[in-house]
Enzyme design. Structure first.
Site, PDB file in Angstrom:
ATOM      1  CG  HIS A 161     -33.374  28.111  19.200  1.00  0.00           C
ATOM      2  ND1 HIS A 161     -32.107  27.755  19.592  1.00  0.00           N
ATOM      3  CD2 HIS A 161     -34.165  27.027  19.445  1.00  0.00           C
ATOM      4  CE1 HIS A 161     -32.122  26.517  20.070  1.00  0.00           C
ATOM      5  NE2 HIS A 161     -33.365  26.058  19.985  1.00  0.00           N
ATOM      6  CE  LYS A 165     -34.229  28.745  23.204  1.00  0.00           C
ATOM      7  NZ  LYS A 165     -35.177  28.603  24.322  1.00  0.00           N
TER       8      LYS A 165
END
Length: 278
Positions: A161, A165
């Protein structure tokens, strides 16, 4: 039909901003000009589609309640930070604010219990992307129908990600449970979490345009003797698919609120099964 009033919490974060813009542009909804934010956020206001949204820090929440009374009935969308999940849920429960929780992290058992003991209901999902939810449903069904089927197999899970994140993918963590039911020895700590843009581009092949917003997952099973390999991959570029699912969750939860449902926790599987669209 009167538009559904929605407060989107987590501005100026990327997901919160995307959802807020969609809410503001959709005639079914009315965007409330307030958003809960973190104590570290310096700005006081963010403009979304011409609407000035006041950012409310934790210490200023008390003054917000009176301003919300005239906007009820209303729903909340939470795309804040993993560390804020439980405090936010407590706030929603105490002030009778039905919510859609897209934020991962926090104490999930406590989160669910908070809703169950309250006068509200909520849609809580580690992944709002409908295609991924369907994949999870398939895996959940397989685990239920064939417990222990992959006993002895080795599993690897890689999730990538955007750098911002903060926690491990909620989808990957959920998948660990399904594989455990199928007999695979694996823990959440074994998940390979990639946040380095260089690795994402050079080793995984994530397109440059989506380094700042993507969710790539690969699950690989290998038989004890190494002769059988099964691999499952789902790659999402961008964030719009999560916005689509969030909007469906809002409609679904609004119906439940109108029906007077309280103390219930719903998943995105419930949303899809209940057809949250209109």
């Amino acid at each position: 039909m009167k538009p559904i009033s929605v407060m989107v919490n987590g501005l100026p974060g990327n997901m919160a901003a995307l959802v807020a813009r969609r809410v503001a542009s959709d005639s079914r909804f009315s965007l409330i000009p307030f958003s809960l934010t973190g104590p570290e956020i310096a700005s006081d206001v963010q403009e979304i589609s011409g609407i000035r949204i006041r950012l409310i820090r934790p210490g200023d929440r008390a003054e917000l309640i009176g301003r919300l009374e005239s906007l009820r009935p209303m729903l909340v969308v939470d795309y804040t930070h993993p560390t804020a999940v439980n405090d936010n849920a407590d706030f929603y429960a105490e002030n009778v604010l039905h919510f859609v929780m897209g934020t991962t992290g926090g104490d999930r058992n406590r989160l669910i219990e908070t809703v169950r003991k309250s006068s509200i209901s909520a849609v809580i999902a580690p992944n709002m992307a409908k295609p991924i939810v369907v994949f999870q449903s398939m895996m959940a069904d397989t685990a239920k129908r064939f417990p222990g089927v992959f006993s002895g197999y080795r599993l690897s899970i890689t999730e990538s990600h955007q750098k911002g994140k903060a926690d491990t993918s909620g989808t990957a963590r959920a998948m660990v449970g399904y594989f455990n039911q199928m007999g695979v020895a694996f823990t959440e700590a074994d998940i390979r979490m990639i946040r380095d843009p260089a690795v994402q581009k050079e080793q995984l092949g994530v397109p440059e345009a989506y380094i700042g917003g993507h969710g790539w997952h690969t699950y690989t099973l290998v038989s004890p003797d190494g002769t059988v390999t099964l691999s499952f991959t789902h790659n999402v570029n961008g964030r719009e698919v999560y916005v689509d699912g969030t909007m469906d969750a809002l409609v679904f939860l609004h119906r439940k609120m109108e029906e007077g449902v309280k103390g219930q926790v719903f998943s995105m599987m419930d949303v899809l099964s209940g057809d949250g669209r209109f």
